[in-house]
Design an enzyme around this catalytic site. Structure first.
Site, mmCIF file in Angstrom:
data_model
loop_
_atom_site.group_PDB
_atom_site.id
_atom_site.type_symbol
_atom_site.label_atom_id
_atom_site.label_comp_id
_atom_site.label_asym_id
_atom_site.label_seq_id
_atom_site.Cartn_x
_atom_site.Cartn_y
_atom_site.Cartn_z
ATOM 1 N N LYS A 77 -33.052 14.299 27.079
ATOM 2 C CA LYS A 77 -33.108 13.222 26.080
ATOM 3 C C LYS A 77 -31.829 12.396 26.182
ATOM 4 O O LYS A 77 -30.746 12.952 26.381
ATOM 5 C CB LYS A 77 -33.239 13.855 24.697
ATOM 6 N N SER A 152 -38.138 12.412 17.215
ATOM 7 C CA SER A 152 -37.547 11.382 18.039
ATOM 8 C C SER A 152 -37.514 11.709 19.528
ATOM 9 O O SER A 152 -37.307 10.816 20.355
ATOM 10 C CB SER A 152 -36.126 11.091 17.555
ATOM 11 N N SER A 176 -37.445 16.737 15.370
ATOM 12 C CA SER A 176 -37.580 15.885 16.549
ATOM 13 C C SER A 176 -37.944 16.561 17.862
ATOM 14 O O SER A 176 -38.256 15.870 18.826
ATOM 15 C CB SER A 176 -36.300 15.083 16.758
HETATM 16 N N1 GLN Z 1 -37.796 12.237 11.746
HETATM 17 C C1 GLN Z 1 -36.576 12.761 11.218
HETATM 18 C C2 GLN Z 1 -35.593 11.644 11.024
HETATM 19 O O1 GLN Z 1 -35.958 10.554 11.261
HETATM 20 C C3 GLN Z 1 -36.026 13.804 12.128
HETATM 21 C C4 GLN Z 1 -35.385 13.252 13.322
HETATM 22 C C5 GLN Z 1 -34.753 14.290 14.191
HETATM 23 O O2 GLN Z 1 -35.063 15.479 14.115
HETATM 24 N N2 GLN Z 1 -33.808 13.866 15.000
HETATM 25 O O3 GLN Z 1 -34.480 11.813 10.649
#
Ligand code: GLN
Length: 488
Positions: A77, A152, A176
């Site tokens: 990532k 994400s 994410s």
């Molecule tokens: N969807 C959550 C957020 O927007 C989690 C994102 C993540 O785990 N990086 O913060």
């Protein structure tokens, strides 16, 4: 080749019946064919990967030692620093920032002789649930190109699902890794907070962030965790191995857990917006475990319903502080004609950050401000403790908890972009796990009538990843869900 499992491909390379170079070329061939549709990668390292593969083949031919991931094509990532190529976090503010060093996990993958093929798309600074907050490109779901891959770590999950690599690293602050794994029909593991070093991971919510593997099956996740887990003195929150020793996560993977007790909470099924098809698949998965002789025990997590509210105060508060470093001076983008030095900061930030990132910086700054700290931030921390206690109490009675990973299957591109609150609800099952710091995995447990993957989430106590992976593997051995593949 992409139909072989992680374990099979690794064995072929070690036996020298498949050359690492051939495999790497094959993978880049698939990328050439499919990437224009999927959009999983922000950058690709074709020459570097091929050079690494040549080196692995040479060492194998000479009988010299190779690492445990020898020749396996993996992706990272793009919020993990690499001393080669760019690290963008899918943000304009970082531009083509090139890190002077590797993240700890990148060093670990390199030492293990994995072939790093590229860096994957994500929501900007890992803020999002659909990958649509990337400032750079769109990634689509390989099961249906009109739908999101989840976020994400959507690029990582889509790349694994589409057979553009055998495994990938993601990061998980509130879901994410697990959410995109669920949407793309692959396995995603968020380890215990502190199990994997965050050194070189661009910080979002530092008390929640954790790096973990995404792969087609549980074996791949275990093999990657073996390589990345462990203490690192450069991350003071990475846990000392004398307190919590790192296990060999692959070794006993095929041994079913004896006298397993699964906790199921009514709260899991009372969630508003839970798709009946998701509920059905999860209940069937529980039935599969019951048929193996496993006991299902009712538990309760009364504070879980406050997890999203607490998370969006804590994560944004930490983010507002972490993102203060992007000032137009230290990294990446700088405004071209500042009026004065204050304007260097404000215009660089205004031009460099996307809407969601700005929204969160404002929310976090507000929650931390003098008059509101006690009412919001401190209260959220108290709720976090209560949620942690919910898990502790449940784990006094059971070995693990099972629930859906997400209330629904992958949604359409654009469906939730205008309504951030709706988007936030996608993480209703995953966020509490980060607040409690415990490990969680998402494994495929079926397809909807629209042929979209459904994920089962399994959660265990802190530092019990070995058991968690074995529990997940038990399901994989009884079913074939992890073998279903998307269109490509
Ligand atoms: N969807 C959550 C957020 O927007 C989690 C994102 C993540 O785990 N990086 O913060």
């Amino acid at each position: 080749m992409e139909n072989l499992t992680f374990q099979q491909i690794s064995a072929e390379i070690l036996k020298k019946s498949l050359k690492s170079v051939e495999l790497t070329q094959h993978i880049f061939g698939r990328i050439d064919k499919l990437e224009s549709k999927i959009g999983a990668f922000i950058s690709l390292f074709r020459e570097r990967a091929l050079a690494k593969a040549v080196d692995i083949d040479r060492r194998l031919a000479e009988g010299a030692p190779v690492g445990p991931l020898a020749g396996i094509p993996v992706a990272i990532k793009d919020n993990m620093c690499t001393g080669f190529g760019a690290t963008t976090c899918a943000s304009r503010i970082l531009g083509k920032f090139s890190s002077p060093y590797n993240a700890h996990v990148v060093d670990q993958l390199e030492d293990a002789d994995a072939v790093i093929i590229g860096k994957t798309n994500m929501d900007e600074f890992a803020m999002g649930s659909s990958c649509e907050n990337s400032a750079l490109q769109t990634t689509v779901n390989p099961w249906d190109i009109n739908r999101v891959p989840g976020g994400s770590s959507g690029g990582s999950a889509a790349a694994v699902a589409a057979g553009l690599c055998y495994a990938a690293l993601g990061s998980d602050t509130g879901g994410s890794i697990r959410l995109p794994a669920s949407f793309c029909g692959v396995v995603g593991l968020k380890p215990t907070y502190g199990r994997v070093s965050r050194y070189g991971l661009v910080a979002y919510g530092s008390s929640l962030d954790q790096i973990g593997p995404i792969s087609r099956d549980v074996y791949g996740a275990a093999a990657l965790l073996n390589v990345i887990a462990g203490h690192d003195r450069r991350d003071s929150t990475s846990v000392d191995e004398s307190t919590a020793p790192v296990k060999d996560y692959v070794k006993n993977l095929d041994h079913p857990v004896e006298n397993l007790k699964i906790g199921v909470a009514q709260e899991f099924f009372d969630v508003e917006g839970l798709d009946p098809e998701v509920e059905k698949a999860v209940r069937e998965a529980l039935q599969t475990y019951e048929d193996m002789g496993v006991a299902l025990i009712e538990v309760s997590l009364p504070y879980m319903k406050y997890a999203i509210a607490a998370y969006y105060l804590i994560a944004t508060a930490e983010a507002s502080s972490n993102l203060a470093r992007y000032d137009g001076v230290h990294y990446g983008h700088r405004t071209s004609r500042p009026k004065d030095y204050i304007d260097v900061y404000s215009s660089s930030r205004a031009e460099g950050f996307g809407d969601e990132v700005k929204r969160r910086i404002m929310l976090g700054t507000y929650a931390l401000s003098a008059g509101y700290y006690d009412a919001y931030y401190l209260k959220a921390l108290k709720v976090r403790n209560l949620i942690r206690r919910d898990f502790e109490q449940a784990f006094e009675k059971v070995d693990c908890l099972m629930c859906p990973t997400a209330p629904e299957t992958a949604f359409k591109l654009g469906e939730k972009t205008d309504d951030p609150l709706k988007m936030y609800l996608s993480d209703i099952y995953t966020i509490a796990v980060n607040l409690a710091g415990v490990p969680g995995i998402s494994i495929p447990c079926g397809l909807s009538s629209g042929n979209l993957p459904i994920g089962l989430q399994i959660i265990t106590p802190a530092f019990s990843e070995a058991k968690l992976l074995r529990i997940a593997r038990m399901f994989e051995k009884e079913t074939e869900h992890h073998l279903s593949k998307p269109f490509c």
